[in-house]
Design a protein around this motif. Structure first.
Motif, short mmCIF file in Angstrom:
data_model
loop_
_atom_site.label_atom_id
_atom_site.label_comp_id
_atom_site.label_asym_id
_atom_site.label_seq_id
_atom_site.Cartn_x
_atom_site.Cartn_y
_atom_site.Cartn_z
N GLN A 41 0.84 -1.20 0.00
CA GLN A 41 0.00 0.00 0.00
C GLN A 41 0.87 1.25 0.00
N LEU A 42 1.93 1.25 0.80
CA LEU A 42 2.82 2.39 0.86
C LEU A 42 3.52 2.62 -0.47
N ILE A 43 3.95 1.54 -1.13
CA ILE A 43 4.59 1.67 -2.43
C ILE A 43 3.62 2.25 -3.45
N LYS A 44 2.39 1.74 -3.47
CA LYS A 44 1.40 2.25 -4.42
C LYS A 44 1.06 3.70 -4.15
N ILE A 48 1.73 6.87 -6.67
CA ILE A 48 0.66 7.77 -7.11
C ILE A 48 1.05 9.22 -6.85
N VAL A 49 1.55 9.49 -5.66
CA VAL A 49 1.95 10.86 -5.32
C VAL A 49 3.08 11.32 -6.23
N GLY A 50 4.07 10.46 -6.44
CA GLY A 50 5.19 10.82 -7.31
C GLY A 50 4.76 11.08 -8.74
N SER A 51 3.85 10.27 -9.26
CA SER A 51 3.41 10.47 -10.64
C SER A 51 2.59 11.74 -10.78
N TRP A 52 1.77 12.07 -9.78
CA TRP A 52 1.01 13.32 -9.86
C TRP A 52 1.91 14.54 -9.73
N ILE A 53 2.93 14.46 -8.88
CA ILE A 53 3.87 15.57 -8.77
C ILE A 53 4.62 15.74 -10.09
N VAL A 93 2.49 6.18 -17.29
CA VAL A 93 3.87 5.71 -17.44
C VAL A 93 4.70 6.11 -16.23
N SER A 94 4.54 7.34 -15.76
CA SER A 94 5.31 7.77 -14.59
C SER A 94 4.88 7.01 -13.34
N TYR A 95 3.59 6.63 -13.25
CA TYR A 95 3.17 5.80 -12.11
C TYR A 95 3.93 4.49 -12.09
N PHE A 96 4.01 3.79 -13.22
CA PHE A 96 4.70 2.51 -13.24
C PHE A 96 6.20 2.66 -13.01
N ILE A 97 6.79 3.76 -13.48
CA ILE A 97 8.21 4.00 -13.22
C ILE A 97 8.43 4.22 -11.73
N TYR A 98 7.61 5.08 -11.12
CA TYR A 98 7.74 5.32 -9.69
C TYR A 98 7.41 4.06 -8.88
N TYR A 99 6.47 3.27 -9.33
CA TYR A 99 6.15 2.02 -8.64
C TYR A 99 7.36 1.09 -8.63
N ARG A 100 8.02 1.00 -9.75
CA ARG A 100 9.22 0.15 -9.83
C ARG A 100 10.33 0.70 -8.94
N SER A 103 9.30 0.13 -5.27
CA SER A 103 9.29 -1.28 -4.89
C SER A 103 10.71 -1.81 -4.73
N ARG A 104 11.64 -1.32 -5.53
CA ARG A 104 13.05 -1.70 -5.34
C ARG A 104 13.61 -1.07 -4.08
N ARG A 105 13.28 0.19 -3.85
CA ARG A 105 13.81 0.90 -2.70
C ARG A 105 13.27 0.34 -1.40
N LEU A 106 12.03 -0.10 -1.39
CA LEU A 106 11.41 -0.59 -0.17
C LEU A 106 11.28 -2.12 -0.15
N SER A 107 12.09 -2.79 -0.94
CA SER A 107 11.99 -4.25 -0.98
C SER A 107 12.47 -4.84 0.33
N SER A 108 11.94 -5.99 0.65
CA SER A 108 12.30 -6.65 1.90
C SER A 108 13.51 -7.56 1.75
N ASN A 109 14.14 -7.54 0.60
CA ASN A 109 15.31 -8.40 0.35
C ASN A 109 16.63 -7.73 0.71
N GLU A 110 16.57 -6.59 1.35
CA GLU A 110 17.80 -5.85 1.66
C GLU A 110 18.58 -6.48 2.76
#
Length: 110
Positions: A41-44, A48-53, A93-100, A103-110
């Motif tokens: 939810q946080l990633i989505k 959304i906020v990033g793409s609107w900005i 397009v910017s939504y999917f870029i920001y989502y990616r 999701s990489r930045r907040l991944s749990s595999n760190e």
């Protein structure tokens, strides 16, 4: 005549309902049938906020270029019949870029 009036009422209501459900699905809220955890939810929401900005920045740049007459290059004389479609494509397009990115930045595999 009556059928045309009914269509004029039904189509906007249907579009509004579909948009409402899509936004609920994108934000990951459980009330709309999404089965996401808090991290998803946080990633989505951040995407959304990033793409609107990003879209707002694009619109401000467009206004500044139009105000000062700075349009050059290929798009100087290009008439856009539907600029809303262009901005909608930028938004999605910017939504999917920001989502990616998020999701990489907040991944749990760190």
């Amino acid at each position: 005549m009556i059928a045309l009036d009914i269509i004029r009422w039904i189509v906007p209501l249907f579009v509004a309902l579909v948009i409402f459900l899509i936004i609920g699905w994108f934000t990951g809220n459980k009330e709309y049938g999404a089965k996401d955890d808090e991290r998803s939810q946080l990633i989505k929401q951040r995407a959304i906020v990033g793409s609107w900005i990003f879209l707002l920045i694009m619109l401000v740049i467009n206004i500044i270029f139009s105000f000062f007459g700075l349009r050059t290059g290929l798009l100087k004389g290009a008439p856009f019949n539907h600029p809303e479609i262009f901005y909608l494509i930028i938004l999605v397009v910017s939504y999917f870029i920001y989502y990616r990115i998020y999701s990489r930045r907040l991944s749990s595999n760190e």
